[in-house]
Enzyme design. Structure first.
Site, short mmCIF file in Angstrom:
data_model
loop_
_atom_site.label_atom_id
_atom_site.label_comp_id
_atom_site.label_asym_id
_atom_site.label_seq_id
_atom_site.Cartn_x
_atom_site.Cartn_y
_atom_site.Cartn_z
CE1 TYR A 1 -10.98 -1.84 -6.09
CE2 TYR A 1 -11.09 -4.12 -6.84
CZ TYR A 1 -11.54 -3.10 -6.02
OH TYR A 1 -12.55 -3.34 -5.14
CD GLU B 1 -7.15 2.38 -8.60
OE1 GLU B 1 -6.00 2.00 -8.32
OE2 GLU B 1 -8.06 2.47 -7.75
CB CYS C 1 -3.26 2.60 -1.49
SG CYS C 1 -3.46 0.90 -0.98
CD GLU D 1 -27.91 19.37 -3.50
OE1 GLU D 1 -28.86 19.77 -2.82
OE2 GLU D 1 -27.26 20.12 -4.25
CE LYS E 1 -4.80 4.36 -6.12
NZ LYS E 1 -5.30 3.03 -5.94
CB CYS F 1 -0.94 -0.01 1.20
SG CYS F 1 -1.87 1.52 1.36
CG HIS G 1 -28.37 23.45 -2.68
ND1 HIS G 1 -28.45 22.63 -3.79
CD2 HIS G 1 -28.49 24.72 -3.13
CE1 HIS G 1 -28.63 23.39 -4.87
NE2 HIS G 1 -28.66 24.66 -4.50
P1 NDP Z 1 -8.43 -7.39 -10.36
O1 NDP Z 1 -8.81 -8.67 -9.76
O2 NDP Z 1 -9.11 -6.15 -9.93
O3 NDP Z 1 -8.61 -7.49 -11.94
C1 NDP Z 1 -7.97 -8.50 -12.67
C2 NDP Z 1 -8.23 -8.31 -14.14
O4 NDP Z 1 -7.41 -9.22 -14.87
C3 NDP Z 1 -9.67 -8.61 -14.54
O5 NDP Z 1 -10.03 -7.74 -15.57
C4 NDP Z 1 -9.60 -10.06 -15.01
O6 NDP Z 1 -10.50 -10.35 -16.05
C5 NDP Z 1 -8.21 -10.15 -15.59
N1 NDP Z 1 -7.58 -11.46 -15.38
C6 NDP Z 1 -7.57 -12.20 -14.27
N2 NDP Z 1 -6.86 -13.32 -14.45
C7 NDP Z 1 -6.41 -13.29 -15.72
C8 NDP Z 1 -5.64 -14.18 -16.51
N3 NDP Z 1 -5.19 -15.35 -16.02
N4 NDP Z 1 -5.37 -13.85 -17.79
C9 NDP Z 1 -5.83 -12.69 -18.31
N5 NDP Z 1 -6.58 -11.80 -17.60
C10 NDP Z 1 -6.86 -12.11 -16.32
O7 NDP Z 1 -6.84 -7.30 -10.15
P2 NDP Z 1 -5.81 -6.08 -10.16
O8 NDP Z 1 -4.52 -6.69 -10.58
O9 NDP Z 1 -6.34 -4.93 -10.90
O10 NDP Z 1 -5.73 -5.69 -8.63
C11 NDP Z 1 -5.37 -6.67 -7.65
C12 NDP Z 1 -6.06 -6.38 -6.35
O11 NDP Z 1 -5.47 -5.26 -5.75
C13 NDP Z 1 -7.54 -6.05 -6.49
O12 NDP Z 1 -8.32 -7.19 -6.45
C14 NDP Z 1 -7.78 -5.16 -5.31
O13 NDP Z 1 -8.20 -5.93 -4.23
C15 NDP Z 1 -6.44 -4.53 -5.02
N6 NDP Z 1 -6.44 -3.12 -5.44
C16 NDP Z 1 -7.32 -2.26 -4.88
C17 NDP Z 1 -7.36 -0.95 -5.25
C18 NDP Z 1 -8.35 -0.04 -4.62
O14 NDP Z 1 -8.90 -0.38 -3.58
N7 NDP Z 1 -8.65 1.11 -5.22
C19 NDP Z 1 -6.45 -0.41 -6.26
C20 NDP Z 1 -5.58 -1.41 -6.82
C21 NDP Z 1 -5.58 -2.71 -6.42
P3 NDP Z 1 -12.08 -10.62 -15.87
O15 NDP Z 1 -12.47 -10.27 -14.47
O16 NDP Z 1 -12.72 -9.71 -16.86
O17 NDP Z 1 -12.28 -12.03 -16.19
#
Ligand code: NDP
Length: 449
Positions: free
Chosen positions: A179, A183, A49, A443, A52, A44, A438
């Site tokens: 995510y 982002e 976090c 709101e 980012k 983080c 407001h």
């Molecule tokens: P996410 O789980 O959010 O997204 C993963 C993405 O990769 C999805 O679009 C998924 O596709 C795709 N995917 C998953 N596995 C494969 C694969 N084997 N081959 C190809 N594509 C794949 O993961 P992130 O890496 O974006 O983030 C990791 C974690 O970090 C998040 O789950 C979150 O908990 C945390 N995080 C939180 C943030 C916040 O709170 N703002 C910011 C950044 C990270 P699909 O689902 O379409 O099948």
């Protein structure tokens, strides 16, 4: 505490969960040590976090400066320098790293800046070879970017490297639509890069409310982000000029100067030695734990991303706190995983708590949905066509608010307060009875009829 052990608690991993558990356990009187192989602060603070969010702030000036003319400002000679933003962000990471280190020191938590592995139920070995015994061991090593296998994946970067880029890439291809992908798509797009998001499915942000996802897709496409759905990357080739060619599905190859993989994060348990304490890992390498964060081995606990429950910093912190209070503070308690608010710091951001409309239809059946589809005042004034969307999902039988889903400027700031109401079980009538503040975007929450 038993003196047959060198420490009452040995924590592996000084991220959000590990630092909280260490300092609270120490405050309860335990003799605590923590091992960290990279930098105190964890994902983080060091490469997640915090940096980012600073990049989101930095890139958001593009929009503000563009809109400034409508408010009478003349901004001449506008330019952006990536190394300045990058280095300022990295300096802030250094500051936080020092602050976290100081916190551990103030709480008399001993620190070992090296890798530690488990050699038995009460034993760890440091990379330097030193053997240490502890009454309890807490594993808080977090997760690590998952990189799919395809030819040329070695040319790609993950969210670990993205904060350190030498230059701002002119063209960025991002694999994944979760995510991190959404982002960074927003950050790079705002900074003037051409962004293509490629995903294996035809969805972005799986799990979020469909209305919000559609709105984000529509706005980001209008801002110039390209999407390629149902086409995971099959290969990346490096060209003579140092750029890349990305092959994904049946599309024409996509030229890129950087390829960011954001396809989820997996628990970082490889080679940790958990099997030597009789702990079997789950399907993606996660450590199974009970509601008190205890593993199959009675002296070993785990918190945070390594358990693959909810990969969010505030959850890891709560788990670390609950563990320390339970084991060392004589105040056993567990973490309540209901109504966890979450946000995606895309541009615009979206934020959510509780059941989505789809989930509520499946789980509750008889629901009412209220929406406010509005153009924020600041967008109207600046001639920006983008609209916000707020949505309340309500149990039609009890009037209780089941979910709040927001997309629009500052949505995460608005959502945090709304999450209190959802967790407290307030009703739509309670929202209606609250006088609007407001003029604000928030709101809209109390004006939906
Ligand atoms: P996410 O789980 O959010 O997204 C993963 C993405 O990769 C999805 O679009 C998924 O596709 C795709 N995917 C998953 N596995 C494969 C694969 N084997 N081959 C190809 N594509 C794949 O993961 P992130 O890496 O974006 O983030 C990791 C974690 O970090 C998040 O789950 C979150 O908990 C945390 N995080 C939180 C943030 C916040 O709170 N703002 C910011 C950044 C990270 P699909 O689902 O379409 O099948």
């Amino acid at each position: 505490m038993a003196d047959e052990f060198e420490y009452d608690l040995f924590v592996i991993g000084a991220g959000s969960g590990g630092v909280r558990a260490s300092r609270v356990a120490a405050a309860h009187g335990a003799r605590v040590a923590v091992a960290e192989e990279y930098r105190i602060g964890g994902t983080c603070v060091i490469r997640g976090c915090v940096p980012k969010k600073l990049l989101v702030y930095g890139s958001h000036f593009a929009e503000e400066l563009q809109d400034a003319a409508h408010y009478g400002w003349t901004v001449e000679g506008m330019s952006f320098d990536w190394p300045t933003l990058r280095d300022t962000v990295l300096r802030d990471v250094d500051r936080l790293n020092a602050a976290y280190t100081q916190t551990l020191e103030n709480n008399r938590v001993e620190r070992f800046l090296e890798r530690a592995t488990i050699t038995g139920p009460n034993a760890v070995r440091l990379a330097s070879g030193r053997e240490i015994s502890a009454k309890y061991i807490l594993v808080a090593v977090g997760a690590w970017p998952f990189m799919p296998e395809f030819p040329g994946v070695e040319h790609c970067i993950s969210s670990n490297e993205v904060f350190h880029l030498d230059h701002l890439p002119r063209r960025v291809v991002i694999q994944g639509a979760g995510y991190i992908a959404m982002e960074f798509a927003g950050i790079f797009n705002a900074l003037g890069c051409h962004v293509t998001v490629v995903n294996r499915s035809d969805q972005i942000l799986r799990g979020y409310d469909e209305g919000l996802r559609d709105r984000l897709l529509q706005i980001t496409m209008a801002r110039g982000i390209d999407y390629a759905f149902n086409c995971p990357i099959s290969r990346v080739d490096r060209q003579d000029d140092g750029s890349f060619t990305v092959t994904a599905g049946t599309r024409d190859p996509i030229p890129a100067d950087a390829v960011l993989i954001a396809t989820g994060r997996k628990p970082k348990t490889d080679g940790l030695g958990l099997e030597l304490a009789g702990i079997a890992l789950g399907a993606i390498g996660e450590i199974p734990v009970d509601e008190y964060n205890r593993t199959a081995c009675r002296s070993i606990y785990a918190v945070g991303d390594v358990t693959d429950r909810v990969q969010l910093t505030p959850v890891a912190i709560r788990e670390g706190q609950a563990f320390a209070d339970t084991v060392f503070g004589h105040a056993p308690h567990t973490v309540d995983y209901s109504c966890i608010p979450s946000a995606v710091f895309s541009q615009p951001p979206l934020a959510s708590v509780g059941l989505t409309e789809g989930q509520a239809r499946d789980q509750v059946g008889n629901i009412k949905v209220f929406t406010s589809d509005f153009r924020p005042m600041k967008n109207v004034f600046a001639g920006r066509m983008e609209r916000g969307l707020y949505k309340l999902v309500v149990d039609a039988n009890t009037d209780r608010i089941l979910g709040v889903h927001l997309i629009g400027p500052e949505a995460p700031e608005v959502l945090q307060a709304a999450a209190i109401a959802v967790r407290a079980g307030l009703t739509k009538a309670d929202f209606d009875a609250t006088v609007a503040l407001h003029p604000s975007m928030a709101e809209e929450l109390v004006l939906m009829r």
